[in-house]
Design a protein around this motif. Sequence first.
Motif, PDB file in Angstrom:
ATOM      1  N   ALA A  52       0.824  -1.207   0.000  1.00  0.00           N
ATOM      2  CA  ALA A  52       0.000   0.000   0.000  1.00  0.00           C
ATOM      3  C   ALA A  52       0.861   1.262   0.000  1.00  0.00           C
ATOM      4  CB  ALA A  52      -0.931   0.005   1.217  1.00  0.00           C
ATOM      5  N   GLU A  53       2.025   1.178   0.650  1.00  0.00           N
ATOM      6  CA  GLU A  53       2.921   2.335   0.719  1.00  0.00           C
ATOM      7  C   GLU A  53       3.810   2.457  -0.510  1.00  0.00           C
ATOM      8  OE1 GLU A  53       5.049   1.597   4.280  1.00  0.00           O
ATOM      9  OE2 GLU A  53       3.315   1.894   5.592  1.00  0.00           O
ATOM     10  N   GLY A  54       3.762   1.459  -1.381  1.00  0.00           N
ATOM     11  CA  GLY A  54       4.587   1.502  -2.585  1.00  0.00           C
ATOM     12  C   GLY A  54       6.035   1.138  -2.350  1.00  0.00           C
ATOM     13  N   VAL A  55       6.309   0.481  -1.217  1.00  0.00           N
ATOM     14  CA  VAL A  55       7.678   0.102  -0.890  1.00  0.00           C
ATOM     15  C   VAL A  55       8.077  -1.190  -1.596  1.00  0.00           C
ATOM     16  CG1 VAL A  55       9.229  -0.574   1.001  1.00  0.00           C
ATOM     17  CG2 VAL A  55       7.596   1.292   1.315  1.00  0.00           C
ATOM     18  N   VAL A  56       7.115  -2.114  -1.747  1.00  0.00           N
ATOM     19  CA  VAL A  56       7.360  -3.359  -2.460  1.00  0.00           C
ATOM     20  C   VAL A  56       6.279  -3.548  -3.516  1.00  0.00           C
ATOM     21  CG1 VAL A  56       8.479  -4.469  -0.483  1.00  0.00           C
ATOM     22  CG2 VAL A  56       6.016  -4.786  -0.858  1.00  0.00           C
ATOM     23  N   GLU A  57       6.559  -4.445  -4.435  1.00  0.00           N
ATOM     24  CA  GLU A  57       5.559  -4.863  -5.414  1.00  0.00           C
ATOM     25  C   GLU A  57       5.661  -6.369  -5.564  1.00  0.00           C
ATOM     26  OE1 GLU A  57       6.520  -2.760  -8.942  1.00  0.00           O
ATOM     27  OE2 GLU A  57       8.263  -3.997  -9.439  1.00  0.00           O
TER      28      GLU A  57
END
Length: 241
Positions: A52-57
């Motif tokens: 959700a935070e865009g730290v991982v995908e």
Amino acid sequence: MGQNGAPEDAEPTRARVARLILEHGPQTAAALAERLNVTPAAIRRHLDAMLAEGVVESRAERLRGPRGRGRPAKVFVLTDAGRDAFYQSYDDLAVRALTFIRDTGGEPAVHEFARRLVGRVENRYRELAANGQEGTTALADALTQDGYAASVEPVLNGEQLCQHHCPVAHVAEQFPQLCEAETEVFSRILGRHVQRLATIAHGDGVCTTHVPHVNSNDSTAGTDSEDTATTGTSRTGRTSS
């Protein structure tokens, strides 16, 4: 979370998750849970928050050999934003400095700077060799000492040298000479031709270099690495043998 579910434990655990992915490459939730000794449900909560935070995908796991039944496992990789937490704040300064070198000394000056920069890895390798360590594993150790979180994986016709972190990736996006010089050093250290297959600077998850088994007929080791190595996926999609 801790035994009491305290929220303050969330950030350290997430930092450990990010570090594991950085150092070991794409990871499944099950592998992360085992490494951190937490339940899969707990690790998935952290991963959901990091997604959700865009730290991982997430992406489908790449499998070697025949694929079994069912969907491939999902692995998690760091995004550019996730990697930013591990980069120094000097990227902009480094780009400006290299731009100045290029503007005043031309492309040859940039190449020379890149060769001198990666020469420190060669020096570290020589130190390890003096203590009895040689080969691809010693090179990986030298790279790890310089912050590249390197490892070696066996493949059918050789080895793959994997760098899970690149301290200069943002700079190398604009100055691929850094990757080219690095490949030259690898070839010179190992005494054979190597081929760069992927780089973090090019947008790949891991810098990957193919190191073939020693071939007695290979008399051109280290002389043409710059011609055939690329800073991204190989042109032919094949590894050397």
